[in-house]
Design an enzyme around this catalytic site. Sequence first.
Site, PDB file in Angstrom:
ATOM      1  N   ASP A 263       0.847  -1.190   0.000  1.00 21.39           N
ATOM      2  CA  ASP A 263       0.000   0.000   0.000  1.00 21.39           C
ATOM      3  C   ASP A 263       0.882   1.239   0.000  1.00 21.39           C
ATOM      4  OD1 ASP A 263      -3.125   0.336   0.607  1.00 21.39           O
ATOM      5  OD2 ASP A 263      -2.041   2.038   1.455  1.00 21.39           O
ATOM      6  N   ILE A 264       0.585   2.202  -0.893  1.00 23.58           N
ATOM      7  CA  ILE A 264       1.360   3.444  -0.937  1.00 23.58           C
ATOM      8  C   ILE A 264       1.018   4.279   0.303  1.00 23.58           C
ATOM      9  CG2 ILE A 264       1.900   5.530  -2.245  1.00 23.58           C
ATOM     10  CD1 ILE A 264       0.929   4.067  -4.754  1.00 23.58           C
TER      11      ILE A 264
ATOM     12  N   ASN B  42      -2.161  13.212  -3.473  1.00 18.67           N
ATOM     13  CA  ASN B  42      -3.189  13.791  -4.335  1.00 18.67           C
ATOM     14  C   ASN B  42      -3.564  15.202  -3.891  1.00 18.67           C
ATOM     15  OD1 ASN B  42      -3.662  11.789  -6.262  1.00 18.67           O
ATOM     16  ND2 ASN B  42      -4.992  10.632  -4.904  1.00 18.67           N
TER      17      ASN B  42
ATOM     18  N   ASP C 217      -1.769   9.987 -10.269  1.00 22.79           N
ATOM     19  CA  ASP C 217      -1.836   8.941 -11.301  1.00 22.79           C
ATOM     20  C   ASP C 217      -0.441   8.510 -11.733  1.00 22.79           C
ATOM     21  OD1 ASP C 217      -4.548   9.016 -11.206  1.00 22.79           O
ATOM     22  OD2 ASP C 217      -4.820  10.081 -13.105  1.00 22.79           O
TER      23      ASP C 217
ATOM     24  N   GLU D 210      -4.775   2.516  -4.030  1.00 27.39           N
ATOM     25  CA  GLU D 210      -3.317   2.570  -3.957  1.00 27.39           C
ATOM     26  C   GLU D 210      -2.732   1.266  -3.451  1.00 27.39           C
ATOM     27  OE1 GLU D 210      -4.762   4.756  -0.152  1.00 27.39           O
ATOM     28  OE2 GLU D 210      -5.452   4.470  -2.199  1.00 27.39           O
TER      29      GLU D 210
END
Length: 339
Positions: free
Chosen positions: A214-215, A222, A231, A257
């Site tokens: 997971d980021i 964002n 993106d 993500e």
Amino acid sequence: MPLEETIEDSRKNLRLTLELISQHGLTAEPLTYSIWYEYASGKNAALNAAIDRHLENKKSFTEEVIQKLFNQYIAESQIRLTEVVREELKKLFAEIIEAIKATSQHFSESENQLENINQALLPNLTEADVDLLVEQIKHEIKRLESTSSSLKEQLQQATREIDQLKTKMAQYRNEAFLDPLTRIDNRRGFEEKLESVIDESKSDKTPLCLIMADIDHFKQINDTHGHLVGDNVLRVVAATIKNAIRGKDLVARIGGEEFAMLLPDTPFEGGLKVAKNLQHTFECIDLKRKNNRESLGKISLSFGVTAFRKDDTVERFLQRADEALYHSKKAGRNRVSGL
């Protein structure tokens, strides 16, 4: 994006897509982006009608609504396209049979074989089934080509059309299982392959590892830099993972993500090593804007690792990897946890 769409069309649709996403207070998650890009392009009449009805009723676009729209009007449309191709194949086989019947020569053996192939075109055909049937029909065509010059020309044309239809079916099916943003498998593609990989591991008695990643703080990326940068971060992460794994390994984007990696022939310790190597790789990446080379800072990922156990169900296997990922997040992120 359709091939006939020009660069100018693409730019115009992109601007309109982002305006619509912003107008409705949404974030540019892949499914949301796909829905509104299709809407902006105006090439999916059924989707546009469904969204217009939703807007007329003044309903909000929740995550569940977006998922439903995507499944019904985008993902499922790809599956329906394979059904269209299958029907085209049936019509083509019927034409070949009629051509054989119309000749003055007796081709009962080939006619029967082609009838069998035609009957085999059932609604639940897999791509492997189509491959087998196509090879059978092409074999019959090759055998009959030398019998009549007019029939030979018609059969050769049929062979070309069969190859084109086979290519179409593979293309449509593949698109249904790809994440449109990162061009790696989506959740549907991941789930499609998961059970077969597990079955192969059981059959060969070889280890199998699953890594969930997971980021970290992706929403902040964002919010700070905008969704286009977000993106690009997703694309970079997908490409980095894809380049780091081996040929047999699989990577998919299974959520906003969140990514999953299946590592056949890899024991638990090997999975931990892969995850730690990826963690270090991302720590060394310094993202920059393309236009002015401005640094966007570092990104990091949290990882959860587990190995398949002989008494595992698919659900338990996935759940344990999720639990391991949760441990990494709870412990401060940018780390690897294994269960």
